[in-house]
Design an enzyme around this catalytic site. Sequence first.
Site: not given
Length: 388
Positions: A73, A156, A184, A204, A206, A243, A331
């Site tokens: 995102t 997705n 995806q 992404s 995850h 950071t 989402c």
Amino acid sequence: MAMGRIYLDWNATAPLSATARAAMLEAFELPGNASSVHGEGRAARAAVDRARRQVAQLVGAEPAHVTFVSGATEAANHVLTAEFRMGRAPLNVGRLYVSAIEHPAIREGGRFDPAQVTEVSVTRQGVIDLAALGSLLAGHDRNSGLPMLAVMLVNNETGIIQPVAEAAAIARLHGGLLVVDAVQAVGRIPVDINALDTDFLILSSHKIGGPKGVGALVARGEVLMPKPLVRGGGQEKGHRSGTENFHAIVGFGAAAEAASENIGERNAAIAVLRDRLEAGMRQAAPDVIVHGETVGRVANTCFFTLPGLKSETGQIAFDLEGIALSAGSACSSGKVGDSHVLTAMGHEPKLGALRISLGPDTADEDISRALAAFAKIAARRRLAGEAA
């Protein structure tokens, strides 16, 4: 003895892999800040640089062109902007074109004004309409700035593979920039930023077995870059200050390296399970609709409608049977609503659909239990219909 739960929602998020977990545990032992010049800082920087190489390798990019962000995102909000630079010269983008089946992070248009965003239709088969895209870009007002096209490589919800290379050719014909959401796709099909002829890829962590809260914007080159979304300390070559999410980045890199290995073999095994699932569903309920089955899909996704069954009702019913799946995209803070993807494909807005998505850890027994649950739910639906 009660049976354990079955996880069939890999498109929403993949369980943290053992490889990523082990890499992160090692990273927790490194105390330094990657921006520090002392030995501890240099050790942390070396770990980040290794992760950058691992992510770059996943998509055939140069490590220097990988910018780590908090997730897909943020990557979308970073790159979807009218303000770019080409070297040191400013470059303006006049309009954003997005396919009608994009993830909400793309459909929202990032930093573009809503009036600058145009939707591109898709066919009833769920594939971007290339003829419509060509017409829209042919009519683009070049005086307003360059056109930008944003299109996902794999949807997705349906798992349908989009003709990105063909869309890229159309965009190039009209001098446009291209942003591809590959969230995806990576780990499920080969992805190469050069073969796709795209300017930017969005990734992404995850979705491929890495930790949540980290992703990447991958550029094809370094000359063309968007105006930074997060400014301040100058990290990530000034493209994304703050950071670095050090431990997550290390886990992302480890997951990316694992995802790039044996893609064909791994997904061929998953395809066997998905095909068995869909065949069993048709046997239990011949009227079941599998969306996208007539076009190319990734091997792990089954997006289906059981006529008369609402999405939220079906999701709860499967959950009570100990099976986790989704009613479309995960989402929107757990909300179950109408699928904009199905609407774009020409279906009724209220048509319910459920998504089963498999992963490398999915077992044959998981499919057996999912089919038993499906048969039970289909039978209850049939009895309810007869009673009515």
